[in-house]
Design a protein around this motif. Sequence first.
Motif, mmCIF file in Angstrom:
data_model
loop_
_atom_site.group_PDB
_atom_site.id
_atom_site.type_symbol
_atom_site.label_atom_id
_atom_site.label_comp_id
_atom_site.label_asym_id
_atom_site.label_seq_id
_atom_site.Cartn_x
_atom_site.Cartn_y
_atom_site.Cartn_z
ATOM 1 N N VAL A 113 39.415 45.767 46.107
ATOM 2 C CA VAL A 113 37.998 45.459 45.926
ATOM 3 C C VAL A 113 37.115 46.681 46.219
ATOM 4 N N LEU A 117 37.263 49.195 43.384
ATOM 5 C CA LEU A 117 36.663 48.550 42.216
ATOM 6 C C LEU A 117 35.141 48.627 42.321
ATOM 7 N N ASN A 151 32.730 50.500 39.762
ATOM 8 C CA ASN A 151 31.637 49.749 39.148
ATOM 9 C C ASN A 151 30.295 50.450 39.308
ATOM 10 N N TYR A 180 32.530 48.684 32.387
ATOM 11 C CA TYR A 180 32.246 47.347 31.860
ATOM 12 C C TYR A 180 32.425 47.289 30.344
ATOM 13 N N ASN A 195 35.996 46.793 29.840
ATOM 14 C CA ASN A 195 36.344 45.411 30.221
ATOM 15 C C ASN A 195 36.035 44.445 29.086
ATOM 16 N N ALA A 196 34.831 44.582 28.513
ATOM 17 C CA ALA A 196 34.431 43.659 27.449
ATOM 18 C C ALA A 196 35.356 43.788 26.249
ATOM 19 N N TRP A 231 41.502 41.012 30.275
ATOM 20 C CA TRP A 231 40.865 41.340 31.554
ATOM 21 C C TRP A 231 40.654 40.084 32.395
ATOM 22 N N ILE A 232 40.141 39.015 31.763
ATOM 23 C CA ILE A 232 39.867 37.805 32.546
ATOM 24 C C ILE A 232 41.163 37.061 32.849
ATOM 25 N N VAL A 265 42.888 36.922 36.395
ATOM 26 C CA VAL A 265 42.660 35.953 37.473
ATOM 27 C C VAL A 265 43.793 34.922 37.525
ATOM 28 N N LEU A 281 32.819 29.665 31.852
ATOM 29 C CA LEU A 281 33.857 30.538 32.406
ATOM 30 C C LEU A 281 33.506 30.913 33.841
ATOM 31 N N ILE A 315 35.313 29.367 37.486
ATOM 32 C CA ILE A 315 35.907 30.266 38.484
ATOM 33 C C ILE A 315 35.119 30.193 39.794
ATOM 34 N N VAL A 366 37.594 37.531 43.360
ATOM 35 C CA VAL A 366 37.561 38.693 42.474
ATOM 36 C C VAL A 366 37.169 38.244 41.067
ATOM 37 N N GLY A 367 37.607 37.021 40.711
ATOM 38 C CA GLY A 367 37.346 36.491 39.377
ATOM 39 C C GLY A 367 35.859 36.304 39.079
ATOM 40 N N TRP A 391 33.567 38.192 40.052
ATOM 41 C CA TRP A 391 33.149 39.534 39.699
ATOM 42 C C TRP A 391 33.589 39.891 38.275
ATOM 43 N N LEU A 392 34.870 39.675 37.997
ATOM 44 C CA LEU A 392 35.383 40.023 36.670
ATOM 45 C C LEU A 392 34.669 39.230 35.581
ATOM 46 N N SER A 393 34.457 37.938 35.823
ATOM 47 C CA SER A 393 33.838 37.132 34.773
ATOM 48 C C SER A 393 32.361 37.490 34.604
ATOM 49 N N SER A 403 31.030 40.333 35.166
ATOM 50 C CA SER A 403 30.900 41.649 34.551
ATOM 51 C C SER A 403 31.272 41.608 33.071
ATOM 52 N N LEU A 404 31.999 40.589 32.649
ATOM 53 C CA LEU A 404 32.226 40.410 31.210
ATOM 54 C C LEU A 404 31.008 39.777 30.550
#
Lengths: 445, 461
Positions: free
Chosen positions: A86, A89, A93, A101, A104-105, A111-112, A115, B16, B20, B78-79, B81-83, B85-86
């Motif tokens: 974290v 990261l 970021n 980002y 990521n997109a 990427w998602i 989880v 989404l 999460i 963490v998810g 954050w990831l979601s 940021s998407l």
Amino acid sequence: MESTAATTPLPLDIPLPLPADPILLQALLVVLFLWHILFVNLMVGGSLLTVVFELIGRRRPEFDALARATAGTVTVNKSLAVVLGVGPLLGLNVLYTVHFYSANALTGAAWISLVPLVTLAFLVTYAHKYSWDRLAGRKGLHLAIGMAGAAMFLAIPLIFLANINLMLFPARWLEVRGFASALALPNVWPRYLHFLAASVAVTGLFLLVYFLRPGGGVAASPSALDRLALRRLFYGIALGASALQLMFGPLVLITLPRPGLSWFLAGVIGVGVVLAIFALVLMWREIAAPRANATPRAAIVVALITATAFTMGYGRHVYRETALRDHRAQMAVHTRDTGWLAAAAQWREATGQGVAQVPLGQRIFESTCAACHGVDRVLVGPSLREIAGIYGGDPGGIAAWAADPGRKRPELPPMPAFRLGEEKLRAVADYMLQLGSGGSPAEDG
Amino acid sequence: MDFPIFHLDVFGNRLLIAAIASLHVVINHMLAVGAAPLIAFLEWRGYATGDERWDRLAYRLLFICFIVTTSLGALTGVGIWLSTSLVNPHAIGSLIRVFFWAWFSEWIVFVTEVALILIYTLSWRTDWARRHKRAHLGLGVALAVASWLTMAVIVAILGFQMDTGVWTVDPGFWTAVLNPLYLPQLFFRTPFALVAAGLFALAVTGRLTRGDPEFRGRAVRTISAWTLLFCVPWLAAAWGYWQAIPARMLDNVSTALTTLAFQQYLDPLRLLIGASLGAVVLACAWGVGAPRRLPSAVLVVPAVLAVWQLAYFERVREFIRKPDIVAAYMYSNALRPADYPLYAQDGLLAHATYASVRAVTGENRIQAGREVFRLACSRCHTTRGVNGIVAKLAGLYGPGAWDPAVLDTYLAGMHNARPFMPPLPGTATERAALADYLIALRHDPAGLDGAQTAGAAGSTR
């Protein structure tokens, strides 16, 4: 440096200042990332070695005990890998917001999926560790659980690598169609192999130190394998995997795209290579020596490998900074210019072209009511004609209804409440009655 | 505008994040922040009374918490954050710039928390812990403190999103952290977590102690009393938090509670919320008064209610901050009000980094409208999936033909009729193109692809 091509997207940066001096943030990122990757190495390497040891354990039971003890380290190391991830990261970021980002997109689905994938990998790893006795009679099933966990741990780093790589090459962003095509960019697979070999090497050294630590004694060693044999085994694993880097390392360097290369980078990497070769020689000599303890020499090997990791981690950062330098400079100019444009447009709007002249009631009606209420026909709610029929001469009734509408007509959608304040509601109600009763709205003020 | 646009056209981007985040909040409050003090308390009970059964119960509760929090709990954290940021990279990127050091210190505490739960759990049944029970208890207390601290930091950011307070005129780290909603929300969440954890423990304890009715009664009574104790500050803090919410947000509450489609059920729903709170209090009182007559199946009910309450509370909180994602700084469509005049002047398309067209022309109206939809609407709306735009408009304008002029009027003023929606950015030409696209979309089976499949440039679909 080469100028960026016309097909390179030029986004705006986030128009807020960085929270600290960029050099401090970069230093944090490099150091914290090394801590994170250490535990990632131990997680990936540990789960791989656990499965290998357990497989060998089917013929030689002492390896099954070794596998079990190794599995005990993985469940701890994997938790540390996640939490320690974290910090870096966060650094990534904040320093590379737009680049990271965007990558990521572009690989969003993969990427998602990190989880659920990491969660599942962790749960499977727990299942593997805590079912060792219960599934002793069904070793095939138990091994399959271990392999499933290891397979997931092998897939996860690939998703991170694809992102870390893609963010460096904005000129390729418009070509990318999802994760698979991000994987096809140069350099991803060589870096992956380099990472896997490092994971096994680092885990070999870790197990050496952990199981054969002074004071741990033979009791702490995991199996009937004697200390001499364990020592050879772990040094052998570390040496073999490190030797592979003599092949993977140059492969990574050759496949690195040009824009990020520099002589300084070559120097940093060169120092790392020299340190690593010292470590290799030392390990080779240790394997041959008939010593049963990890001995102080292991500390020297660990120190050399740590120093190598620092040079590689720093080199990685130098490459990133160089690769992104031009694009970031162009972004900064573009962000500044657009900020000026926005401020100018805001100023023009504030100093008043446009609004004013239209009377208040009409303005509110057109912006707030007209989408649902037509003059002669039902759009969403009743027409003004009908409303004027109900409330003729009673604008207060319209205002009261609009502030807190009930529901009279089940066939139409319910009306939301408009708490605009008495003055505005009255103005709009007057205007509605005039329009609805066919009067000219012009006299409304 | 400045990032390739990730989009989930069936599931919806909001869902989404919601899925999460709700999962994370439930696990975090129920099994970490609230559970750690309870487990340490039960362990202490065993130590003080010399009754091993308390110790065993505490360990079994902890083991469940350990497995779930270190896997699903950590990863959904963490998810989030990831979601985010998407879905809304500009918003989370901005928040990180403002709150970097808050997140950084939260991370330090988080590392400590994970290290503590590993040591606390894995050392429980060792000789060391048996010989040094007080030291082991200390680990439990430290874990409780660390878990609470991680929450205490994050709540500052959640409060900031709802009410930036003086930050917009006096930007700085501390003005951001000490926003008006920070402490009221923290005071509310703390007992909420303690109550939720108590209810979880009750649900599990019924089963874990089945074979020993005598001890089951004592355990149920103790945990019920613990939970009941925190119900008082919980309900009081809920009232205080409600008072602190800005008035403009209270207007959103009815929609937040029911969604627009079910607004007529607002009163029954309020009743349901009240009843669920009452049921929790009642179950705890029963557990204190007559624990042995409380069947295990009944014990599960309040825990299920608590899960629902936690998730529901988050939904309402996330909804009422609309139309902003960062109060008074950024709308939930990821655009800043400060940039609206520029978009009104030059057009949204002209300033978008990724769009397949740059301006509306006679030939490209539908395509341009789609790009406007992608830029301005797709963070919250899908085409035909969750919160789908076609269904929303059909609800307004019915099954007949839609009049582009009427739609255009609606788009221009919808933020007045729907105060939780941001105003539509861009020029009148772009708005008209959007209206044309929405009408065409009705008969077009193709949805809208995100950058994760179609690439950054905006596909032709």
